[in-house]
Design a protein around this motif. Structure first.
Motif, short mmCIF file in Angstrom:
data_model
loop_
_atom_site.label_atom_id
_atom_site.label_comp_id
_atom_site.label_asym_id
_atom_site.label_seq_id
_atom_site.Cartn_x
_atom_site.Cartn_y
_atom_site.Cartn_z
N PRO A 393 1.82 10.85 -4.36
CA PRO A 393 0.69 10.98 -3.42
C PRO A 393 -0.18 9.73 -3.47
CG PRO A 393 0.29 12.26 -5.41
CD PRO A 393 1.69 11.76 -5.51
N VAL A 394 -0.99 9.54 -2.44
CA VAL A 394 -1.92 8.41 -2.42
C VAL A 394 -2.88 8.57 -3.59
CG1 VAL A 394 -3.75 7.24 -1.13
CG2 VAL A 394 -1.72 8.11 0.07
N GLY A 395 -2.88 7.57 -4.47
CA GLY A 395 -3.68 7.68 -5.69
C GLY A 395 -5.12 7.26 -5.50
N TYR A 396 -5.39 6.44 -4.49
CA TYR A 396 -6.74 5.93 -4.30
C TYR A 396 -6.87 5.35 -2.91
CZ TYR A 396 -10.92 3.05 -4.85
OH TYR A 396 -12.15 2.48 -4.69
N THR A 397 -7.95 5.70 -2.22
CA THR A 397 -8.25 5.13 -0.91
C THR A 397 -9.51 4.30 -1.01
OG1 THR A 397 -7.25 7.04 0.22
CG2 THR A 397 -8.74 5.63 1.51
N PRO A 398 -9.44 3.00 -0.81
CA PRO A 398 -10.62 2.14 -0.98
C PRO A 398 -11.73 2.49 0.01
CG PRO A 398 -8.60 0.84 -0.80
CD PRO A 398 -8.25 2.23 -0.42
N SER A 399 -12.97 2.38 -0.46
CA SER A 399 -14.12 2.56 0.42
C SER A 399 -14.38 1.26 1.17
CB SER A 399 -15.35 2.94 -0.41
OG SER A 399 -15.73 1.83 -1.23
N SER A 445 -7.64 -2.23 -2.74
CA SER A 445 -8.72 -2.74 -1.88
C SER A 445 -8.31 -4.06 -1.23
CB SER A 445 -10.00 -2.93 -2.69
OG SER A 445 -10.43 -1.70 -3.25
N ALA A 446 -7.71 -4.96 -2.04
CA ALA A 446 -7.25 -6.24 -1.49
C ALA A 446 -6.12 -6.02 -0.50
CB ALA A 446 -6.79 -7.15 -2.63
N ALA A 447 -5.24 -5.06 -0.77
CA ALA A 447 -4.14 -4.77 0.15
C ALA A 447 -4.68 -4.25 1.48
CB ALA A 447 -3.19 -3.75 -0.47
N GLN A 448 -5.68 -3.40 1.44
CA GLN A 448 -6.27 -2.88 2.67
C GLN A 448 -6.96 -4.00 3.45
OE1 GLN A 448 -5.85 0.17 3.95
NE2 GLN A 448 -6.99 -0.46 5.77
N LEU A 449 -7.62 -4.91 2.72
CA LEU A 449 -8.24 -6.07 3.37
C LEU A 449 -7.16 -6.89 4.09
CD1 LEU A 449 -10.56 -8.14 3.84
CD2 LEU A 449 -9.92 -9.16 1.63
N ALA A 450 -6.04 -7.11 3.43
CA ALA A 450 -4.95 -7.88 4.04
C ALA A 450 -4.44 -7.19 5.29
CB ALA A 450 -3.82 -8.06 3.03
N LYS A 451 -4.29 -5.89 5.23
CA LYS A 451 -3.82 -5.15 6.41
C LYS A 451 -4.79 -5.33 7.57
CE LYS A 451 -2.77 -0.49 8.08
NZ LYS A 451 -2.78 0.96 7.76
N GLU A 452 -6.09 -5.24 7.29
CA GLU A 452 -7.09 -5.36 8.35
C GLU A 452 -7.18 -6.78 8.88
OE1 GLU A 452 -10.75 -3.78 6.79
OE2 GLU A 452 -9.90 -1.75 6.54
N GLN A 453 -6.78 -7.75 8.07
CA GLN A 453 -6.79 -9.15 8.51
C GLN A 453 -5.46 -9.55 9.15
OE1 GLN A 453 -9.29 -11.50 8.40
NE2 GLN A 453 -10.72 -9.92 7.73
N ASP A 454 -4.60 -8.56 9.43
CA ASP A 454 -3.29 -8.80 10.04
C ASP A 454 -2.43 -9.70 9.17
OD1 ASP A 454 -1.35 -8.39 11.96
OD2 ASP A 454 -1.96 -10.10 13.18
N LEU A 455 -2.40 -9.37 7.88
CA LEU A 455 -1.56 -10.08 6.91
C LEU A 455 -0.65 -9.06 6.23
CD1 LEU A 455 -4.33 -12.34 5.32
CD2 LEU A 455 -2.52 -13.11 6.88
N PRO A 456 0.31 -8.53 6.98
CA PRO A 456 1.12 -7.43 6.42
C PRO A 456 1.90 -7.82 5.17
CG PRO A 456 2.07 -8.27 8.48
CD PRO A 456 0.72 -8.86 8.36
N ASP A 457 2.32 -9.07 5.09
CA ASP A 457 3.07 -9.49 3.89
C ASP A 457 2.21 -9.41 2.65
OD1 ASP A 457 1.53 -11.61 4.95
OD2 ASP A 457 2.76 -13.11 3.91
N ARG A 458 0.94 -9.83 2.76
CA ARG A 458 0.03 -9.76 1.60
C ARG A 458 -0.31 -8.31 1.29
NH1 ARG A 458 1.38 -12.70 -1.40
NH2 ARG A 458 3.01 -13.23 0.06
N ALA A 459 -0.47 -7.47 2.30
CA ALA A 459 -0.76 -6.06 2.07
C ALA A 459 0.38 -5.42 1.28
CB ALA A 459 -0.97 -5.33 3.40
N ILE A 460 1.62 -5.68 1.70
CA ILE A 460 2.79 -5.10 1.05
C ILE A 460 2.91 -5.61 -0.38
CG2 ILE A 460 5.32 -5.13 1.05
CD1 ILE A 460 5.11 -5.15 4.17
N ASN A 461 2.88 -6.91 -0.56
CA ASN A 461 3.10 -7.49 -1.88
C ASN A 461 1.99 -7.12 -2.86
OD1 ASN A 461 5.22 -8.61 -0.54
ND2 ASN A 461 4.82 -10.72 -1.14
#
Length: 653
Positions: A393-399, A445-461
């Protein structure tokens, strides 16, 4: 009148430089910090220190200003002292550029043999994989006559690549204290022969004693025309001639292992020492295994008493897998280095070998040790235990504050600025350095930031690095689903597999371009894209459209469907075809049905082997995400059908 005119001319002469300077100042003032950054980067590249200094001043206060300081530092690297490095680090410590500056400083300290200072600086370096720094550190220990330092230096000496200056100094010191012997030199020459580095072989041969010197012409001949050299015959009573014969046999085996084996049998054991004879068989077996020649299994057994490298041992195990020789698989894994033996790949195959011997409980314990991984072999181990892949399950959702906090980190700010400038390699370095040591909450939190900045590779990694708290919807993003899913459905393709492949191809970067020229979301080569476009009737296609999202998805999925249909609807075969071309996976099959995991593990190209395993394991996870139900890797890995003698090649690129 003349006097007035003269005064006017003098005034004009005086004013012109002032006007030019004012104009230049006005022009300089109009340069944006981003333009100044790019100008400074180019000035550093071409060695224009004056223009570099001017551009650095124009980017002061910008988030990337430290790059200007770094370039100015490197531009003076031959004139620097410790104070210069310390001044830079005082301003920019904790950054990736500080890390690179320390590496440069270590090289300079090593050249000066300032070992006490070298040790102090090295203790502050987070990444110590720079080969020259490793060699200099070993040299420092050798200078102190530390026994572990000698062993470390000898291991570095055997690195199969060109050695930088610091490694040369290390080797020369080993020679001076009689710790680099002729056998070490010959061992390096053998490894360089495997790697095909003739220039490095020439330089390494200079370390041989006079009585064992290699003839340069014969070396070139044995390396470049091995069959002719071997047929010509030579006196094998001396070590150099025997080593040239080994080199030639290995080079010949790269193109024709059977011809090399025939020569090796014909020449026999007598001219060689037992170790040399077994090494000859080992290199022939290695090349034969990479070509899936069945005799490789037996040839490896001719090299039973010598220590082989991990690379050779992995191919010994793969030859055993293809032959169903579990004893050979076990022997190869037993001899691997401890770190390699602990990898899930070889834990899984060791468990399979033990299971084949009837030791079910011992095998089960090994399967259990890796079954919690979501990798290819973790999923296969779970399947051996009759378990499916169940996502946590999702362990944590960043605020929002968590994400904002991540966005304020200087390293991530620099990374985002570099991404905006299109400097992805530099941006990736900043991002990777900044997230090291983050806990799971910070990573997400950094992964979510990457997703919002349209950086899917950084979000995934970034999301992929969490240890306890996970979010697989970030690890396995599924962007562009409105374009991909209908296209996949129209072709009868499994969308989980399509996404598994895209994740591996481009990490969903639509503008991605590989070093060989593949482009877009599904990484299409120009010739392949043109061929598919013609095949599906895109009349006005030109390669400028390849990065268009809908065009790229249409071309990529149609190509995937074509190779899937050609290769028995087998996803592992089609994945290999997508990466390496459809002709190769046809050749990589056996004349008998083969277990799909054995097929995947014995793919001779490192990139394609890794690719196929990741695409299939990705697809299992996407299936679980898309359906909300557990999934099994076994459903995607039916037996690989045999290769038929009457199979015809197609025109598919």
């Amino acid at each position: 009148m003349m006097q007035t005119r003269s005064r006017a001319l003098l005034l004009l002469v005086f004013l012109l430089p002032c006007l030019a300077l004012a104009s230049a100042g006005k022009k300089a003032a109009s340069v944006s910090p981003e333009e100044a950054f790019m100008n400074a980067r180019e000035a550093f590249r071409v060695g224009n220190r004056e223009r570099l200094a001017q551009s650095v001043e124009q980017m002061r206060g910008h988030v990337l200003e430290m790059y200007g300081d770094y370039w100015q530092l490197l531009a003076r690297r031959n004139d620097l002292d410790d104070a210069d490095y310390q001044a830079f680090l005082a301003r920019h410590d904790g950054s990736v550029l500080a890390e690179r500056t320390r590496v440069e400083w270590l090289r300079q300290l090593g050249k000066r043999r300032a070992w006490e200072r070298f040790a102090e600086v090295r203790a502050r370096v987070a990444f110590t994989e720079d080969l020259e720094v490793l060699c200099l550190a070993a040299l420092a220990r050798v200078m102190r006559n530390e026994e572990e330092g000698f062993a470390e230096a000898q291991a570095l000496w055997l690195t199969p690549r060109e050695l930088p200056e610091g490694c040369t100094a290390m080797a020369e010191r080993l020679m001076q204290v009689n710790r680099l012997l002729d056998r070490h030199v010959w061992e390096r020459i053998r490894q360089l022969g495997d790697a095909g580095l003739i220039g490095a072989i020439r330089r390494t041969a200079e370390y041989l004693p006079d009585g064992q010197a290699l003839d340069r012409n014969q070396l070139e001949s044995a390396f470049n025309q091995p069959a002719a050299w071997l047929k010509r015959g030579t006196d094998l009573r001396t070590r150099p001639q025997r080593e040239l014969a080994l080199l030639a046999a290995g080079r010949l085996a790269k193109t024709d292992p059977r011809e090399a084996a025939d020569w090796w049998k014909k020449i026999g054991r007598k001219p060689f020492t037992e170790t040399e004879h077994q090494w000859g068989w080992a290199q022939i077996a290695y090349q034969a295994a990479r070509r899936h020649i069945p005799e490789a299994e037996g040839w490896f057994q001719e090299a039973a008493d010598i220590q082989l490298s991990d690379e050779y041992l992995q191919w010994m195990a793969r030859a055993g897998l293809r032959a169903g020789n579990w004893a050979l698989v076990m022997r190869a894994i037993k001899d691997m280095s401890a770190p390699l033996r602990r990898e899930s790949t070889w834990v899984y195959w060791q468990a399979r070998a033990i299971k084949a011997q009837g030791r079910a409980d011992e095998a089960r314990a090994l399967f259990e040790s890796v079954a919690g991984e979501f990798s290819f072999y973790g999923q296969l181990a779970a399947a051996e235990l009759n378990r499916q892949t169940v996502l946590p399950p999702v362990g944590y959702t960043p605020s929002r504050e968590d994400i904002a906090s991540a966005s304020r980190l200087p390293g991530l700010q620099r990374a985002l600025a570099l991404y905006r400038l299109g400097l992805r390699p530099e941006a990736n370095r900043e991002w990777i350095f900044t997230i090291r040591g983050m806990d799971d909450r910070q990573l997400l939190s950094a992964a979510q930031l990457a997703k919002e900045q349209d950086l899917p590779d950084r979000a995934i990694n970034t999301a992929d690095k969490t240890g306890q708290l996970h979010d697989f919807s970030l690890r396995y993003l599924s962007p562009y689903i409105e374009q991909v899913r209908p296209q996949a459905k129209s072709l009868g393709l499994d969308d989980a597999w399509v996404y598994g492949l895209m994740r591996q191809e481009s990490r969903f970067i639509t503008t991605a371009k590989s070093v060989v020229g593949a482009s877009g979301l599904m990484q299409l080569m120009p010739a392949t894209a043109k061929w598919v476009a013609k095949k599906i009737g895109i009349a006005d296609y030109n390669h400028g459209r390849v990065n268009d999202l809908e065009t790229n998805v249409a071309l990529g999925t149609n190509y995937l469907k074509i190779v899937l249909d050609e290769l028995h609807s087998h996803q592992a075969l089609a994945s290999a075809a997508y990466n390496a071309g459809p002709g190769r996976p046809r050749r990589w099959r056996d004349v008998r049905p083969m277990e799909a995991a054995v097929f995947a593990e014995s793919i001779p190209f490192n990139e394609t082997r890794d690719y196929v395993k990741k695409v299939i394991s990705n697809a299992v996870i996407y299936q679980a995400l898309f359906t909300g139900k557990p999934a099994s890797i076994r459903d995607r890995l039916p037996p690989v059908p045999p290769r038929r003698p009457d199979e015809r090649a197609t025109d598919t690129p």
